[in-house]
Write an enzyme that holds these catalytic residues in place. Structure first.
Site, PDB file in Angstrom:
ATOM      1  N   CYS A   2       0.839  -1.197   0.000  1.00 13.65           N
ATOM      2  CA  CYS A   2       0.000   0.000   0.000  1.00 13.65           C
ATOM      3  C   CYS A   2       0.877   1.251   0.000  1.00 13.65           C
ATOM      4  CB  CYS A   2      -0.957   0.041   1.183  1.00 13.65           C
ATOM      5  SG  CYS A   2      -2.138  -1.290   1.272  1.00 13.65           S
ATOM      6  N   ARG A  27       5.998  -0.718  -4.095  1.00 13.69           N
ATOM      7  CA  ARG A  27       5.537  -1.316  -2.843  1.00 13.69           C
ATOM      8  C   ARG A  27       4.556  -2.465  -3.077  1.00 13.69           C
ATOM      9  NH1 ARG A  27       6.564   2.123   1.613  1.00 13.69           N
ATOM     10  NH2 ARG A  27       4.830   1.249   2.786  1.00 13.69           N
ATOM     11  N   TRP A  74      -3.101  -2.654  -1.513  1.00 17.83           N
ATOM     12  CA  TRP A  74      -2.809  -4.088  -1.582  1.00 17.83           C
ATOM     13  C   TRP A  74      -3.882  -4.773  -0.756  1.00 17.83           C
ATOM     14  CZ3 TRP A  74      -1.278  -8.113   1.745  1.00 17.83           C
ATOM     15  CH2 TRP A  74      -0.675  -9.209   1.134  1.00 17.83           C
ATOM     16  N   ASN A 100      -3.347   2.630   5.339  1.00 16.80           N
ATOM     17  CA  ASN A 100      -2.510   1.437   5.269  1.00 16.80           C
ATOM     18  C   ASN A 100      -2.635   0.702   6.596  1.00 16.80           C
ATOM     19  OD1 ASN A 100      -1.631   2.385   2.817  1.00 16.80           O
ATOM     20  ND2 ASN A 100       0.448   2.863   3.501  1.00 16.80           N
ATOM     21  N   GLY A 101      -2.600  -0.632   6.565  1.00 16.21           N
ATOM     22  CA  GLY A 101      -2.668  -1.401   7.804  1.00 16.21           C
ATOM     23  C   GLY A 101      -3.954  -2.195   7.900  1.00 16.21           C
ATOM     24  N   GLU A 485      17.766 -18.761  -1.305  1.00 10.60           N
ATOM     25  CA  GLU A 485      17.536 -17.440  -1.880  1.00 10.60           C
ATOM     26  C   GLU A 485      17.342 -17.522  -3.393  1.00 10.60           C
ATOM     27  OE1 GLU A 485      17.160 -13.276  -2.360  1.00 10.60           O
ATOM     28  OE2 GLU A 485      16.706 -14.703  -0.768  1.00 10.60           O
ATOM     29  N   LYS A 489      13.972 -16.279  -5.340  1.00  6.10           N
ATOM     30  CA  LYS A 489      13.964 -15.298  -6.416  1.00  6.10           C
ATOM     31  C   LYS A 489      13.197 -15.819  -7.629  1.00  6.10           C
ATOM     32  CE  LYS A 489      15.522 -11.941  -4.623  1.00  6.10           C
ATOM     33  NZ  LYS A 489      14.760 -12.509  -3.527  1.00  6.10           N
ATOM     34  N   GLU A 492       9.426 -15.967  -6.902  1.00 11.52           N
ATOM     35  CA  GLU A 492       8.853 -14.632  -6.713  1.00 11.52           C
ATOM     36  C   GLU A 492       8.521 -13.954  -8.035  1.00 11.52           C
ATOM     37  OE1 GLU A 492      10.472 -12.395  -2.748  1.00 11.52           O
ATOM     38  OE2 GLU A 492      11.938 -12.742  -4.326  1.00 11.52           O
ATOM     39  N   HIS A 508      16.960 -37.532   0.984  1.00 10.52           N
ATOM     40  CA  HIS A 508      15.958 -37.779   2.018  1.00 10.52           C
ATOM     41  C   HIS A 508      14.565 -37.330   1.570  1.00 10.52           C
ATOM     42  CE1 HIS A 508      18.901 -39.050   4.992  1.00 10.52           C
ATOM     43  NE2 HIS A 508      19.648 -38.032   4.601  1.00 10.52           N
ATOM     44  N   LYS A 607       6.665  -4.695  -1.573  1.00  9.95           N
ATOM     45  CA  LYS A 607       8.048  -4.440  -1.150  1.00  9.95           C
ATOM     46  C   LYS A 607       8.166  -4.320   0.358  1.00  9.95           C
ATOM     47  CE  LYS A 607      12.378  -3.586  -1.908  1.00  9.95           C
ATOM     48  NZ  LYS A 607      13.219  -4.700  -2.358  1.00  9.95           N
TER      49      LYS A 607
END
Length: 612
Positions: A2, A27, A74, A100-101, A485, A489, A492, A508, A607
């Site tokens: 947001c 964001r 968002w 926001n929130g 990581e 990536k 995402e 395993h 973000k």
């Protein structure tokens, strides 16, 4: 997550707000809207989709006003659509709000308001909040400021809000708790935003609001009070951010720009701190608590996502060089259990934005148990930096791409310097080993430049696997978190399913997935686990898996086994994650671009994750 932009001054508000919202697109959001005061009334225009779609829908429309608020949403409460987009009106349309929130007790408030005869057009907690404020204002005959204050005493959850009043076109009221907000101070004009990026074109003087602070902004000035109505003296600071830092600079995407910035961003993170020639590290940000860190019985690292991966690398390094037990915790899990925190424990909180809601909440829990908090963040003046006892900034510059790249390597650089400075104080590292590491650390920017020179080869490899449905990433030791990581990536930004594993764990379970259609990325640089990783590659090849290996320059063994090889310069294994992660960033980037994905703003992601 947001974005908020608001303006009060002598310029046209609408174009300024639209430009600011575009600066906040990194964001992550799914709808957008603006509200202006025009012809004696509040007007709201909003639309699902990108800012440009809202702008196009309003082309040719006169929106002359010198006060306005804008928002990128968002979705949390209610699906992304025009109705649920912000801003929202109060019941009478006398007030408009952006938020926001999350208001956690909104459902109880909504039921109470419905019993009083109010109705709602959206599914959002935000419409409930502004209607609640109006109800308090009307039935208690209060000013808007007083009504906002009283409402904020009642609500539960996180918020950053800006409110406009139809009856007062010369005032904005803003407040925050748990969600970032900055007030920009210009010449006879004021700005409110989620962060400084929409503001820096107009002013470099800002005030960062703290939790449970309210700003009342008028054309002739502003005041900041606590929620208890105690007037506060604002701390005005200069923003150290240049406009060109948040532009693409000739690159097609912010993500690519930020990958290629890493030689400079890592050098910036070490500038003034690392003196390799004299084997010296200077970290002024942790000077006061250096003894506590050195004498810690245990270190707890809390983080989310990419920052959690950098914390995993730090765990290996702390235990290797400082002989201090380390636990790495997901902040989102840490706060919802009953963690054991003892006197003398140090908590290191890692966050690019410094606003991650779960990490902030975990910090508050740890502080309440007596822990010392050290923050490792990128954004100066962010909430985590202010909530920490001490800490260190990354100094890597703004990261606009949602998928973190240069912040990851910046975090590692800063954490490595912290760890080695502790090792020196504890005398758990020899002078010779320290000099070796610091000399190699100073050379990391040049080593990354060499990796970046392989971009064309990595792009070619990406072209061969852009249609893959699954990827497996394997690494050992320091490179295991790099495997995690690399997988993160890829998933995402390309939306390909990918998993990272310690290479020895493959047999395993994950080995069952390997066949002639499974690409397996193996970080196989020369280190103490080299012979074992060679065995793991043989296991993959025996099952017809396709191996993409990241190897050390000059390796002659693995290139004979792997299907594709990406070389990286020789580097101390303790520092190799700084180098080995870069080809994985580029591989993910190129695959995503070839699949037609929006790499800077991947779907469903944000973000700065400022809600739980």
């Amino acid at each position: 997550m947001c974005g908020i932009v608001a303006y009060l001054g002598n310029q046209e508000a609408y174009p300024l707000i639209i430009k600011g919202l575009k600066r906040l697109e990194y964001r992550g959001y799914d709808s957008t809207g603006v509200s202006v005061h025009q012809d004696g009334q509040l007007q709201i225009f909003k639309k699902v989709g990108k800012v440009a779609e809202l702008e196009n829908s309003l082309a040719g429309k006169s929106l002359k006003s010198t006060i306005g608020i804008g928002h990128t949403r968002w979705a949390t409460h209610g699906e992304p659509n025009d109705i649920n987009a912000h801003p929202h009106f109060s019941s009478s349309k006398q007030l408009s709000i952006i938020h926001n929130g999350i208001i956690e007790n909104y459902n109880a408030l909504k039921k109470e308001l419905i019993s009083k005869g109010y109705s709602f057009v959206s599914e959002t907690d935000t419409e409930v909040l502004i209607t609640f404020i109006e109800d308090i204002k009307t039935h208690n005959n209060l000013s808007l400021e007083a009504a906002v204050r009283q409402a904020l005493f009642t609500i539960e959850g996180a918020y950053a809000i800006v409110i406009m009043d139809q009856d007062n076109p010369d005032q904005l009221i803003a407040a925050r708790k748990g969600s970032p907000m900055v007030l920009g101070i210009g010449k006879e004009e004021y700005f409110v935003a989620s962060d400084a990026t929409p503001i820096i074109e107009y002013t470099d003087e800002v005030v960062y609001l703290n939790d449970e602070e309210i700003a009342v902004i008028n054309r002739d000035g502003f005041k900041i009070t606590s929620i208890e109505n105690e007037e506060l003296t604002p701390y005005i600071q200069k923003v150290e951010l240049e406009l060109d830092e948040i532009e693409k600079g000739g690159y097609e995407h912010f993500m690519l720009k930020e990958i290629f910035e890493q030689p400079n961003s890592i050098a910036d993170s070490m500038r003034g701190r690392l003196d390799a020639k004299n084997s010296k590290i200077t970290l002024g940000g942790i000077r006061e608590y250096a003894d506590a860190l050195t004498e810690a019985n245990r270190i707890i690292i809390i983080a989310c996502g990419t920052s959690w991966h950098s914390g995993l690398v730090a765990e290996y390094l702390f235990e290797e060089f400082c002989r201090i037990p380390v636990e790495v915790e997901y902040a989102s899990e840490f706060r919802y259990r009953n963690p054991v925190i003892n006197k003398g424990d140090v908590v290191i909180a890692i966050s690019q934005s410094g606003e991650t809601a779960d990490t902030l909440a975990a910090i508050e829990l740890a502080k309440s148990r007596g822990a010392i908090i050290l923050g490792v963040v990128n954004v100066v003046g962010s909430s985590i930096s202010r909530a920490s006892h001490e800490g260190a900034y990354l100094h890597t510059g703004p990261e606009i791409g949602v998928a973190s790249t240069k912040a990851f390597t910046g975090q590692l650089s800063v954490l490595i310097m912290i760890i080695l400075s502790v090792a020196v104080r504890k005398k758990t590292i020899t002078d010779a080993r320290l000099k070796e590491l610091l000399t190699d650390l100073a050379c990391i920017p040049d080593k990354i430049r060499k990796v970046l020179a392989s971009n064309d080869k990595i792009e070619y490899i990406a072209s061969l696997f852009k249609d893959a449905r699954n990827f497996l990433y394997l690494g050992r030791g320091y490179n295991f978190p790099v495997a995690l990581e690399g997988a993160l990536k890829l998933k995402e930004i390309s939306y390909i399913h990918a998993e990272g594993y310690p290479a020895a764990e493959m047999k395993h379970g994950p080995i069952a997935l390997i066949d002639e259609e499974m690409p397996v990325v193996v970080i196989a640089t020369r280190d103490s686990s080299y012979d074992k990783i060679v065995s793991n590659i043989q296991e993959v090849k025996a099952r017809k898996g396709i191996v993409i290996a990241v190897v050390t320059e000059g390796d002659v063994l693995i290139p004979k086994m792997a299907d594709y090889v990406i070389e990286v310069p020789k580097c101390d294994e303790a520092l190799m994650p700084l180098v080995s992660v870069v080809p994985l960033q580029l591989l993910s980037y190129h695959i995503a671009i070839m699949r037609g994905c929006n790499v800077d703003q991947p779907r469903n992601l944000a973000k700065s994750v400022t809600v739980e």
